[in-house]
Design a protein around this motif. Structure first.
Motif, PDB file in Angstrom:
ATOM      1  N   GLY A  40      11.628  12.685   3.783  1.00 38.94           N
ATOM      2  CA  GLY A  40      10.450  13.142   4.496  1.00 38.94           C
ATOM      3  C   GLY A  40       9.722  14.255   3.763  1.00 38.94           C
ATOM      4  O   GLY A  40       8.496  14.254   3.655  1.00 38.94           O
ATOM      5  N   ILE A  41      10.480  15.207   3.233  1.00 36.31           N
ATOM      6  CA  ILE A  41       9.866  16.310   2.493  1.00 36.31           C
ATOM      7  C   ILE A  41       9.247  15.810   1.198  1.00 36.31           C
ATOM      8  O   ILE A  41       8.131  16.221   0.826  1.00 36.31           O
ATOM      9  N   PHE A  42       9.928  14.928   0.480  1.00 37.00           N
ATOM     10  CA  PHE A  42       9.414  14.418  -0.792  1.00 37.00           C
ATOM     11  C   PHE A  42       8.052  13.749  -0.607  1.00 37.00           C
ATOM     12  O   PHE A  42       7.090  14.054  -1.315  1.00 37.00           O
TER      13      PHE A  42
ATOM     14  N   GLY B  78       6.122  14.005   2.082  1.00 29.97           N
ATOM     15  CA  GLY B  78       5.224  14.940   2.739  1.00 29.97           C
ATOM     16  C   GLY B  78       4.543  15.896   1.778  1.00 29.97           C
ATOM     17  O   GLY B  78       3.473  16.431   2.083  1.00 29.97           O
ATOM     18  N   GLU B  79       5.129  16.119   0.618  1.00 27.27           N
ATOM     19  CA  GLU B  79       4.514  17.008  -0.365  1.00 27.27           C
ATOM     20  C   GLU B  79       3.298  16.375  -1.040  1.00 27.27           C
ATOM     21  O   GLU B  79       2.527  17.079  -1.681  1.00 27.27           O
ATOM     22  N   TRP B  80       3.110  15.096  -0.893  1.00 29.26           N
ATOM     23  CA  TRP B  80       1.935  14.449  -1.482  1.00 29.26           C
ATOM     24  C   TRP B  80       0.667  14.804  -0.727  1.00 29.26           C
ATOM     25  O   TRP B  80      -0.412  14.878  -1.318  1.00 29.26           O
ATOM     26  N   ALA B  81       0.766  14.998   0.577  1.00 21.68           N
ATOM     27  CA  ALA B  81      -0.419  15.209   1.415  1.00 21.68           C
ATOM     28  C   ALA B  81      -1.280  16.385   0.953  1.00 21.68           C
ATOM     29  O   ALA B  81      -2.494  16.223   0.789  1.00 21.68           O
ATOM     30  N   PRO B  82      -0.719  17.571   0.713  1.00 22.63           N
ATOM     31  CA  PRO B  82      -1.581  18.674   0.274  1.00 22.63           C
ATOM     32  C   PRO B  82      -2.281  18.394  -1.057  1.00 22.63           C
ATOM     33  O   PRO B  82      -3.421  18.825  -1.263  1.00 22.63           O
ATOM     34  N   THR B  83      -1.624  17.649  -1.923  1.00 21.91           N
ATOM     35  CA  THR B  83      -2.250  17.303  -3.197  1.00 21.91           C
ATOM     36  C   THR B  83      -3.458  16.404  -2.979  1.00 21.91           C
ATOM     37  O   THR B  83      -4.524  16.625  -3.567  1.00 21.91           O
ATOM     38  N   PHE B  84      -3.310  15.404  -2.129  1.00 28.23           N
ATOM     39  CA  PHE B  84      -4.442  14.519  -1.840  1.00 28.23           C
ATOM     40  C   PHE B  84      -5.586  15.266  -1.165  1.00 28.23           C
ATOM     41  O   PHE B  84      -6.756  15.057  -1.478  1.00 28.23           O
TER      42      PHE B  84
ATOM     43  N   LEU C 266      13.111   6.129   9.418  1.00 33.91           N
ATOM     44  CA  LEU C 266      13.875   4.964   8.964  1.00 33.91           C
ATOM     45  C   LEU C 266      15.135   5.370   8.214  1.00 33.91           C
ATOM     46  O   LEU C 266      16.192   4.749   8.373  1.00 33.91           O
ATOM     47  N   SER C 267      15.021   6.401   7.375  1.00 34.34           N
ATOM     48  CA  SER C 267      16.193   6.860   6.638  1.00 34.34           C
ATOM     49  C   SER C 267      17.248   7.410   7.598  1.00 34.34           C
ATOM     50  O   SER C 267      18.445   7.164   7.426  1.00 34.34           O
TER      51      SER C 267
ATOM     52  N   ALA D  66       5.579   9.964   5.448  1.00 34.75           N
ATOM     53  CA  ALA D  66       6.661  10.953   5.465  1.00 34.75           C
ATOM     54  C   ALA D  66       7.447  10.846   6.763  1.00 34.75           C
ATOM     55  O   ALA D  66       8.682  10.823   6.754  1.00 34.75           O
ATOM     56  N   PHE D  67       6.723  10.770   7.876  1.00 31.77           N
ATOM     57  CA  PHE D  67       7.402  10.645   9.164  1.00 31.77           C
ATOM     58  C   PHE D  67       8.162   9.330   9.262  1.00 31.77           C
ATOM     59  O   PHE D  67       9.316   9.290   9.705  1.00 31.77           O
TER      60      PHE D  67
END
Length: 70
Positions: free
Chosen positions: A48-50, A52-58, A32-33, A26-27
């Protein structure tokens, strides 16, 4: 579903590692973007937000899998 993942060999540590990697991605994608795309900071923030939202799910999956490992 978690039981099937556990039976297929997925461990809580794998999910925790994927969560940490997604924080780093995410960072990195935000940086880079922001630097190489000409769409502006708004698009960089969305990337970054898109990701970054994967982390809590994992992390949640890791916590769920931990119950099957005990």
């Amino acid at each position: 579903m978690l039981e099937q993942l556990h039976n297929s060999g997925l461990k809580a540590e794998h999910c925790y590692a994927a969560g940490m990697v997604s924080v780093g991605l995410a960072f990195t994608s935000w940086l880079l973007s922001k630097r190489f795309e000409h769409a502006g900071i708004e698009r960089a923030d969305r990337w970054g937000i898109f990701i970054g939202e994967w982390a809590p799910t994992f992390f949640a999956m890791g916590n769920g899998l931990r119950t099957y490992e005990k």
